[in-house]
Design a protein around this motif. Structure first.
Motif, short mmCIF file in Angstrom:
data_model
loop_
_atom_site.label_atom_id
_atom_site.label_comp_id
_atom_site.label_asym_id
_atom_site.label_seq_id
_atom_site.Cartn_x
_atom_site.Cartn_y
_atom_site.Cartn_z
N LEU A 32 17.99 -6.22 -38.75
CA LEU A 32 18.60 -6.38 -37.44
C LEU A 32 19.76 -5.42 -37.25
N GLY A 33 19.85 -4.92 -36.04
CA GLY A 33 20.94 -4.02 -35.70
C GLY A 33 21.61 -4.44 -34.41
N TRP A 34 22.87 -4.09 -34.28
CA TRP A 34 23.63 -4.28 -33.04
C TRP A 34 23.92 -2.90 -32.46
N PHE A 35 23.72 -2.77 -31.18
CA PHE A 35 24.00 -1.54 -30.45
C PHE A 35 24.82 -1.88 -29.23
N ARG A 36 25.40 -0.87 -28.61
CA ARG A 36 26.12 -1.08 -27.35
C ARG A 36 25.89 0.12 -26.44
N PRO A 39 28.49 2.20 -19.37
CA PRO A 39 27.96 2.91 -18.20
C PRO A 39 28.08 4.41 -18.34
N GLY A 40 26.97 5.10 -18.11
CA GLY A 40 26.98 6.55 -18.17
C GLY A 40 26.95 7.14 -19.55
N LYS A 41 26.82 6.28 -20.57
CA LYS A 41 26.81 6.77 -21.95
C LYS A 41 25.51 6.39 -22.64
N GLU A 42 25.21 7.09 -23.71
CA GLU A 42 24.03 6.77 -24.49
C GLU A 42 24.24 5.51 -25.31
N ARG A 43 23.12 4.89 -25.67
CA ARG A 43 23.18 3.71 -26.53
C ARG A 43 23.75 4.12 -27.89
N GLU A 44 24.66 3.30 -28.40
CA GLU A 44 25.42 3.64 -29.60
C GLU A 44 25.23 2.58 -30.67
N PHE A 45 24.99 3.01 -31.89
CA PHE A 45 24.87 2.09 -33.01
C PHE A 45 26.22 1.44 -33.31
N VAL A 46 26.18 0.14 -33.64
CA VAL A 46 27.41 -0.59 -33.97
C VAL A 46 27.37 -1.06 -35.42
N TYR A 92 26.30 -5.21 -25.10
CA TYR A 92 25.94 -5.26 -26.51
C TYR A 92 24.54 -5.85 -26.64
N LEU A 93 23.71 -5.17 -27.44
CA LEU A 93 22.33 -5.58 -27.62
C LEU A 93 22.03 -5.74 -29.10
N CYS A 94 21.22 -6.73 -29.41
CA CYS A 94 20.70 -6.83 -30.77
C CYS A 94 19.25 -6.38 -30.77
N ALA A 95 18.83 -5.87 -31.90
CA ALA A 95 17.48 -5.34 -32.04
C ALA A 95 16.95 -5.67 -33.42
N ALA A 96 15.64 -5.83 -33.52
CA ALA A 96 15.01 -6.17 -34.79
C ALA A 96 13.89 -5.19 -35.10
N ARG A 97 13.67 -4.98 -36.40
CA ARG A 97 12.57 -4.12 -36.82
C ARG A 97 11.85 -4.78 -37.98
N SER A 98 10.55 -4.52 -38.07
CA SER A 98 9.73 -5.17 -39.09
C SER A 98 9.96 -4.57 -40.47
N ALA A 99 10.34 -3.32 -40.53
CA ALA A 99 10.59 -2.69 -41.83
C ALA A 99 11.80 -3.35 -42.48
N PRO A 100 11.84 -3.35 -43.81
CA PRO A 100 12.89 -4.10 -44.50
C PRO A 100 14.28 -3.50 -44.43
N GLY A 101 14.40 -2.21 -44.29
CA GLY A 101 15.71 -1.60 -44.36
C GLY A 101 16.40 -1.51 -43.02
N ALA A 102 17.71 -1.49 -43.06
CA ALA A 102 18.49 -1.32 -41.84
C ALA A 102 18.35 0.12 -41.34
N ALA A 103 18.59 0.32 -40.08
CA ALA A 103 18.50 1.65 -39.48
C ALA A 103 19.62 1.81 -38.46
N THR A 104 20.10 3.03 -38.31
CA THR A 104 21.17 3.28 -37.35
C THR A 104 20.65 3.91 -36.06
N GLU A 105 19.38 4.29 -36.03
CA GLU A 105 18.81 4.92 -34.83
C GLU A 105 18.06 3.88 -34.00
N ARG A 107 15.67 4.15 -31.98
CA ARG A 107 14.22 4.36 -31.87
C ARG A 107 13.46 3.70 -33.02
N ARG A 108 14.17 3.30 -34.05
CA ARG A 108 13.52 2.67 -35.20
C ARG A 108 13.37 1.16 -35.04
#
Length: 122
Positions: A32-36, A39-46, A92-105, A107-108
């Motif tokens: 799981l990752g948190w991003f934010r 307005p007017g900015k790209e999505r940023e890893f938290v 602020y958004l949370c995101a999940a991925r099926s792969a076991p490792g954390a990711a900062t991008e 798109r993953r």
């Protein structure tokens, strides 16, 4: 499939704290990752953690102020935010991925919540 619902956002003064929650349903093993996104900015890893949650990762801009954690019994992840600054204002958004490792991008990540607004006043 994982469904994610964030909550806990709001308006807070600079220097204050907020704790965001991300309730997950569906599969239980995910990184799981948190991003934010402001307005007017790209999505940023938290911050993020992998399946085991033994390793956590943070953006330099929040290191030492924010903490990611999870409660497996509740299938919920958290983002504790302390010493908030006006520049932390974002959705602020949370995101999940099926792969076991954390990711900062972003798109993953395969699944995303709808986001919760955090506004920090000066």
């Amino acid at each position: 499939q994982v469904q994610l619902v964030e909550s806990g956002g709001g308006l807070v003064q600079a220097g204050g704290s907020l704790k965001l929650s991300c309730a997950a349903s569906g599969r239980t093993r995910y990184a799981l990752g948190w991003f934010r996104q402001a307005p007017g900015k790209e999505r940023e890893f938290v911050g993020a953690f992998g399946w085991s949650a033994t390793s956590t990762y943070y953006a330099d801009s929040v290191k030492g102020r924010f903490t990611v954690s999870r409660d497996n019994d509740k299938n919920t992840a958290y983002l504790q935010m302390n010493s908030l600054k006006p520049e932390d204002t974002a959705v602020y958004l949370c995101a999940a991925r099926s792969a076991p490792g954390a990711a900062t991008e972003s798109r993953r990540y395969d699944y995303w919540g709808q986001g919760t607004q955090v506004t920090v006043s000066s």
